[in-house]
Every structure is written in C-alpha cells, then in structure tokens.
Design a protein around this motif. Structure first.
Motif, PDB file in Angstrom:
ATOM      1  N   LEU A 262      -3.541   1.650  -3.694  1.00  0.00           N
ATOM      2  CA  LEU A 262      -4.105   0.423  -2.759  1.00  0.00           C
ATOM      3  C   LEU A 262      -4.449   1.206  -1.410  1.00  0.00           C
ATOM      4  O   LEU A 262      -5.076   0.308  -0.685  1.00  0.00           O
ATOM      5  CB  LEU A 262      -3.018  -0.484  -2.478  1.00  0.00           C
ATOM      6  CG  LEU A 262      -2.768  -1.244  -4.054  1.00  0.00           C
ATOM      7  CD1 LEU A 262      -1.624  -2.247  -3.805  1.00  0.00           C
ATOM      8  CD2 LEU A 262      -3.971  -1.829  -4.632  1.00  0.00           C
TER       9      LEU A 262
ATOM     10  N   LYS B  35      -7.700   0.071   0.888  1.00  0.00           N
ATOM     11  CA  LYS B  35      -8.392  -0.815   0.042  1.00  0.00           C
ATOM     12  C   LYS B  35      -8.149  -2.090   0.687  1.00  0.00           C
ATOM     13  O   LYS B  35      -7.151  -2.488   1.323  1.00  0.00           O
ATOM     14  CB  LYS B  35      -8.232  -0.696  -1.341  1.00  0.00           C
ATOM     15  CG  LYS B  35      -8.568   0.678  -1.916  1.00  0.00           C
ATOM     16  CD  LYS B  35      -8.397   0.581  -3.480  1.00  0.00           C
ATOM     17  CE  LYS B  35      -8.808   1.948  -4.189  1.00  0.00           C
ATOM     18  NZ  LYS B  35      -8.551   1.940  -5.576  1.00  0.00           N
TER      19      LYS B  35
ATOM     20  N   ILE C 251      -6.474  -5.526   0.503  1.00  0.00           N
ATOM     21  CA  ILE C 251      -5.723  -6.245  -0.423  1.00  0.00           C
ATOM     22  C   ILE C 251      -5.338  -7.342   0.322  1.00  0.00           C
ATOM     23  O   ILE C 251      -5.098  -7.810   1.449  1.00  0.00           O
ATOM     24  CB  ILE C 251      -4.769  -5.361  -1.048  1.00  0.00           C
ATOM     25  CG1 ILE C 251      -3.659  -5.268   0.254  1.00  0.00           C
ATOM     26  CG2 ILE C 251      -5.141  -3.986  -1.438  1.00  0.00           C
ATOM     27  CD1 ILE C 251      -2.402  -4.582  -0.173  1.00  0.00           C
TER      28      ILE C 251
ATOM     29  N   GLN D  52       0.776  -1.074  -0.053  1.00  0.00           N
ATOM     30  CA  GLN D  52      -0.011   0.019   0.048  1.00  0.00           C
ATOM     31  C   GLN D  52       0.897   1.177  -0.012  1.00  0.00           C
ATOM     32  O   GLN D  52       0.510   2.302  -0.492  1.00  0.00           O
ATOM     33  CB  GLN D  52      -0.850  -0.117   1.208  1.00  0.00           C
ATOM     34  CG  GLN D  52      -2.167  -0.998   0.955  1.00  0.00           C
ATOM     35  CD  GLN D  52      -3.026  -1.215   2.181  1.00  0.00           C
ATOM     36  OE1 GLN D  52      -2.415  -0.917   3.426  1.00  0.00           O
ATOM     37  NE2 GLN D  52      -4.414  -1.164   2.187  1.00  0.00           N
TER      38      GLN D  52
END
Length: 366
Positions: free
Chosen positions: A30, A33, A35, A24
């Motif tokens: 990213l 979010k 992941i 990230q």
C-alpha cells in the motif's frame, strides 16, 4: 510578556495521516498508493486518508462514494483500531521519556510541556526533533510538531510543515505570527465562524486584534473573550496529564436514509442505551443531552437540552433525545443519528482568564 504571565515550552506532536500510515506500514504493497481507511461500501464514511489520496481532495469524514469519484484509483482498507491503539501506546511511551506532563488529545496527537524535562535539555525544538526521530526509528512512522509558549500556538504550528516537519514560534515571534495568521488557521475557529468573520471584515489575526472585547462578546458570544485573548498570545491552559473527559457519545449511520421521526425512534433507543452503558462504565453522568442529525445531503444539525440534574439512565436520555427530535421539522431524510452527553460531573468550574497585557521576553531559549 509580563513577568506574572507564565511562559512555557510546549510541544504539540501530531502523527502524519496516522491510521493510513499504520496501514501502509503494515502492508508494504500500500506504500505510495492513495488509500482510505474506512469508507468502503454503499454508505461508508472515510476515517482517514493517505497523503497520496489527499492530493485528489480525499479527506476524513467524506463519503466513500464522493472519494472514489475524486480519486478513481483509491484503495479502501478496513479500520484496525486495536492496532492503532497499540502503536499509540508505543509513541506515548517515548513522550514519557522526556516529561510526565503529557496530555493526549487522541490516538495520534498530544501536548507535551518540556519547560522542565527529564533530559535537562533547555531546547524544546531539539527535544521535538529527537522525539520525532525516535518515533520514526522505533515505530516506523513520521510525526510533525509545533513548538511555542502555549498550547494554542503549538497546535497551530504543528500543521505548518506537514508531513514530517516541525515549526517553532519563539516568544519574540508570537505577536507577528498571530497578526499575519489567516483567521481560518486559528484553533477554535470553524468553517461557519470563519465565514461570519469574513463577512465582518476579519481575515487575519491583525483584523481580529482591532476588535474590542465588547464587540467580540456581542458578535460571537462566549467565544468572543477567547478570541480576544488568544490573538494576543494569551492562552493559560496548562498541559493536563490526566485529561478530564468533557463529553461522551454514540452514533449510528443507517444503511438506508430515514425520512420519518417514527422510524428513528427505535434507532434512538439503541443509541441511548449505548450512551448509558458508556456513562456507567466511565462512572460519570451528565446534564446536557445533544442530538446530532446528519442529513442525506451531509449537512449537520445539533439540538441540545440541559437538565437541572445529572443523568445516565437510558430512559431519561431517550426521552430527552425524542423531545429534541420533535423540537422542529427535519430538513431532509436522515443518514446518521447520534446522542452525546456533556456538562459531566467530572468538570471543574472554569476560572475567568485574567486580563493581562502581553510584551516580549527575548531571552528564553527555544
């Protein structure tokens, strides 16, 4: 605590969702979010999950298929171990500014003994706070920390105020902290052992403390003595800067489940060869061969054999692994096989923990 029982100032630093946080950081798109690092593809297994993904129940060692069901918006990213290693080295460099007594457990966590430190700071909690601030300012990641009188308690404490927090268990708080602790949080008590303890009426540290050494030995074997001492705050393991390797392993996850031992032999040959190469590269040998079998339902089984001599040769490792494979019938089709070598010729003989009573030293600045 009795005067002859060493009291140390130990910090356990644990990076927050390390692999996922690095991804990230390197890719701002990213951030915020859900992941998963690894886990993509039909047979993928997740290496790490961001905190946004963990809210949905996604976690490491979970199959990608299950993870996407729990979190439909989950984003899979590839692992970049070179990058994680690079960042880990930067973090360790910060540790060494405070003490040379640093024992890395993995890329993302380490013990630090700051009883005597390079800054001359008597407060372990302030040192931990400063280290975490430096990691954030110099590296760009958050870390959590646990601070206490030994490694066992420090490791438990580091999990309390995650992410980006720390917890101190002062010497005078140790006994109460351990007595109130859920047995599942004891480092060294896995899921199976916790269930066994529950069945025997052990739910907290206080419940465990009521059991005698003899009872624990009888019901939990070699681990019984360990449980007896740690619940009393006794854990004399020092922070070891040059941590001795205790095992070495290799494993393979297959693109299709294997249902017959015959199909597994060729796979085992490659795994045994890889283990042999790693042993040779590390200049070590071992006596105990362990075969790891993960079935299609994700249940796990291990089978071990200890030889009377040290080995690193591919053929002997393979023959022992084959013997373990045929030792008993498989429970199901197999998705993963692994071979590990332990009982290495790097290990020093273990000294028994001395029987010592525990009282409290109140004048020990943390």
């Amino acid at each position: 605590m009795s005067n002859d029982l060493p009291i140390r100032k130990i910090i356990h630093v644990d990076m927050d969702a390390f692999f996922a946080s690095v991804e990230q950081m390197d890719n701002p798109d990213l951030k915020g979010k859900p992941i998963a690092v690894g886990g993509g593809g039909k047979r993928g297994v997740i290496s790490a999950a961001s905190y946004e993904a963990r809210k949905f129940g996604v976690k490491s060692a979970m199959s990608g298929n299950l993870a996407i069901k729990l979190c439909p918006d989950l984003i899979f990213v590839k692992t970049h171990f070179d990058r994680y290693t690079e960042i880990s080295k930067k973090i360790r460099k910060i540790f060494y500014d405070y003490t040379d007594l640093v024992e890395p457990l993995s890329l993302d966590e380490a013990y630090l003994d700051v009883t005597e430190n390079k800054k001359g700071n008597p407060s372990a909690s302030l040192i931990a706070k400063e280290i975490r601030e430096r990691i954030f300012n110099e590296v760009g990641l958050t870390a959590s920390a646990g601070i206490s009188i030994n490694k066992f308690i420090a490791k438990i404490a580091s999990d309390y105020n995650k992410p980006n927090g720390q917890k101190v268990v002062n010497p005078e708080e140790v006994i109460e902290f351990l007595e109130q602790l859920d047995i599942r949080k004891f480092y060294g008590v896995g899921k199976v052992t916790a269930e066994k303890m529950y069945q025997k009426g052990i739910f907290t540290g206080l419940d465990l403390k009521q059991k005698s050494m003899e009872w624990l030995d009888e019901n939990f074997g070699k681990s019984g003595r360990y449980y007896y001492y740690v619940v009393r705050g006794i854990h004399n393991s020092e922070v070891k800067p040059n941590r001795i390797r205790k095992s070495l392993a290799a494993e393979r996850t297959f693109s299709e489940n294997l249902s017959s031992e015959v199909f597994m032999l060729k796979k085992l040959k490659h795994i045994a060869d890889e283990v042999s190469k790693r042993l040779t590269k590390s200049k070590v040998a071992g006596k105990t061969v362990t075969l790891k079998i993960k079935y299609s339902d994700f249940s796990l089984q291990t089978r071990s054999k200890t030889l009377p001599y040290y080995i690193r040769d591919t053929d002997i490792i393979l023959e022992t692994a084959k013997e373990l494979l045929y030792q008993e019938k498989l429970n199901n089709s197999v998705r993963l096989l692994g071979i590990s070598m332990s009982n290495l010729n790097t290990e020093k003989p273990k000294t028994p923990i001395e029987k010592k009573s525990i009282s409290v030293q109140l004048k020990f600045e943390f």
